[in-house]
Design an enzyme around this catalytic site. Structure first.
Site, PDB file in Angstrom:
ATOM      1  N   LYS A   1      20.219  -3.361   1.513  1.00 17.80           N
ATOM      2  CA  LYS A   1      20.135  -4.793   1.177  1.00 17.80           C
ATOM      3  C   LYS A   1      21.020  -5.623   2.108  1.00 17.80           C
ATOM      4  CE  LYS A   1      19.897  -3.243  -3.614  1.00 17.80           C
ATOM      5  NZ  LYS A   1      20.882  -2.178  -3.697  1.00 17.80           N
TER       6      LYS A   1
ATOM      7  N   GLY B   1       0.814  -1.217   0.000  1.00 12.82           N
ATOM      8  CA  GLY B   1       0.000   0.000   0.000  1.00 12.82           C
ATOM      9  C   GLY B   1       0.847   1.266   0.000  1.00 12.82           C
TER      10      GLY B   1
ATOM     11  N   ASP C   1      19.015   4.221  -3.224  1.00  9.29           N
ATOM     12  CA  ASP C   1      19.198   2.777  -3.145  1.00  9.29           C
ATOM     13  C   ASP C   1      20.648   2.439  -2.811  1.00  9.29           C
ATOM     14  OD1 ASP C   1      18.039  -0.076  -4.222  1.00  9.29           O
ATOM     15  OD2 ASP C   1      20.172   0.164  -4.706  1.00  9.29           O
TER      16      ASP C   1
ATOM     17  N   TYR D   1      27.792  -2.262  -0.515  1.00  6.25           N
ATOM     18  CA  TYR D   1      28.407  -1.109  -1.182  1.00  6.25           C
ATOM     19  C   TYR D   1      29.379  -0.390  -0.228  1.00  6.25           C
ATOM     20  CZ  TYR D   1      24.344  -1.524  -4.375  1.00  6.25           C
ATOM     21  OH  TYR D   1      23.365  -1.962  -5.229  1.00  6.25           O
TER      22      TYR D   1
ATOM     23  N   PRO E   1       8.859   5.846  -5.102  1.00 11.01           N
ATOM     24  CA  PRO E   1       9.213   6.643  -6.284  1.00 11.01           C
ATOM     25  C   PRO E   1       9.684   5.739  -7.424  1.00 11.01           C
ATOM     26  CG  PRO E   1      10.155   7.621  -4.306  1.00 11.01           C
ATOM     27  CD  PRO E   1       9.603   6.273  -3.912  1.00 11.01           C
TER      28      PRO E   1
ATOM     29  N   GLY F   1      21.050   5.343  -7.589  1.00  9.80           N
ATOM     30  CA  GLY F   1      21.852   4.202  -7.157  1.00  9.80           C
ATOM     31  C   GLY F   1      23.225   4.706  -6.749  1.00  9.80           C
TER      32      GLY F   1
ATOM     33  N   GLY G   1      15.045   6.896  -8.876  1.00 13.27           N
ATOM     34  CA  GLY G   1      15.884   7.136  -7.700  1.00 13.27           C
ATOM     35  C   GLY G   1      17.346   7.147  -8.072  1.00 13.27           C
TER      36      GLY G   1
ATOM     37  N   HIS H   1      19.968  -9.488  -1.186  1.00 16.48           N
ATOM     38  CA  HIS H   1      20.726  -8.973  -2.338  1.00 16.48           C
ATOM     39  C   HIS H   1      20.790  -9.954  -3.518  1.00 16.48           C
ATOM     40  CE1 HIS H   1      23.903  -5.665  -3.098  1.00 16.48           C
ATOM     41  NE2 HIS H   1      23.434  -6.101  -4.243  1.00 16.48           N
TER      42      HIS H   1
END
Ligand code: A2P
Length: 301
Positions: free
Chosen positions: A82, A17, A52, A57, A21, A26, A24, A115
């Site tokens: 992630k 619900g 994200d 990362y 967006p 990355g 975005g 991931h």
């Protein structure tokens, strides 16, 4: 004059619900560097509301820093991170999630993704997803989902869990449009999210047969007609297909330009022509081959 046929392409409704967006930023690629915080700050000040990142990362702290520096309210930003493969397992995943929140310095994330599937140890993948279900129930992950899952991985996961993933984030660009997977997503209510939406994976590939979508004539001709860049055409194609796109860029001017796609729309014929390009196929890792030790990345607790 060209008419915008649907101006409400800024977000889509997830199966929870919540609105997410469609466009975005990355941030894979610059580890623990000021550049990440700068890119996040620039993006949020250019209108982006989706960021994200991922534990792997190694830049969650920088993302959090950029978020705070931007002055944009946390509640107005849709933040994804992630779970990394080496942290799979129920208790391990819960600990890893706490570590991500600590690094980001936030109380919750809007989306928490597994991931990669680990097909050779899928029970661990399922246990990790059960941990994500607990985080969802607690409201600390406002939505949960997966990344790089194929149809059979999704079927196996859904047979062993309660909550249908809200999102599956996969490699997807005009060189690799994932038609079958997208059909499966539409049938099961999973939103499709594209990594390497501009074909960055194609440019990084060593295969001489692959073609950079940014240089494809179908796309550059369309760009010429609208006075837009090829990247803007590709991003508009994603959102018109209701695919969430997270282009990476650390260049302030490209970050801003990549967001400037809400003042035109593509015709159905133009969308269909881009859908049909499909020349390169998958350029990133094959999820079926991924194991916990496939990538040489160490994530701390
Ligand atoms: P840069 O950081 O110098 O902008 P993808 O998200 O598909 O993997 O693509 C990311 C790559 O494409 C990055 O190397 C990024 O480099 C580059 N890039 C991002 N936006 C654009 C653009 N508008 N035009 C050309 N290259 C871009």
């Amino acid at each position: 004059m060209l008419e915008v046929k649907d101006n409400d392409l800024r977000s889509i409704t997830l199966n929870t619900g919540a609105r997410m967006p469609l466009l975005g930023l990355g941030v894979l690629g610059r580890e623990n560097r000021e550049e990440t915080a700068d890119a996040v700050e620039t993006a949020l000040n250019s209108g982006y509301r989706l960021i994200d990142t991922a534990a792997s990362y190694l830049n969650e702290a920088d993302v959090g820093e950029g978020l705070r520096r931007s002055g944009v309210d946390r509640s107005d930003v849709f933040l994804t991170t992630k779970l990394w493969l080496t942290k799979y397992g129920y208790d391990e995943a819960l600990r890893a999630f706490d570590a991500s929140l600590r690094r980001l310095r936030v109380e919750y994330v809007d989306l928490y993704l597994l991931h990669w599937p680990v097909p050779s140890a899928f029970d661990l993948t399922i246990q990790s997803y059960r941990a994500a279900e607990k985080l969802f129930a607690e409201g600390r992950a406002r939505a949960i989902g997966v990344s790089n899952f194929g149809i059979s991985h999704l079927e196996d996961l859904m047979a062993a869990s309660e909550i249908v993933p809200a999102v599956n984030q996969v490699e997807l660009h005009p060189g690799f449009t994932q038609r079958q997977l997208r059909k499966f997503h539409a049938k099961t209510g999973i939103a499709t999210e594209a990594w390497s939406p501009l074909g960055g994976s194609v440019r990084r590939s060593s295969d001489a047969q692959t073609q950079d979508p940014l240089l494809n004539p179908v796309i550059s001709d369309t760009a010429g007609r609208y006075g837009k860049t090829s990247a803007q055409i590709i991003l508009r194609w994603h959102i018109e297909n209701r695919t969430i796109a997270i282009p990476k860029s650390f260049n302030p001017s490209r970050i801003a330009k990549n967001f400037d796609i809400f003042d035109f729309s593509l015709t159905n014929e133009e969308i269909a022509a881009i859908d049909l390009i499909d020349p390169s196929g998958r350029c990133g890792p094959d999820p079926q081959q991924v194991r916990a030790d496939t990538f040489p990345i160490t994530v701390e607790d």
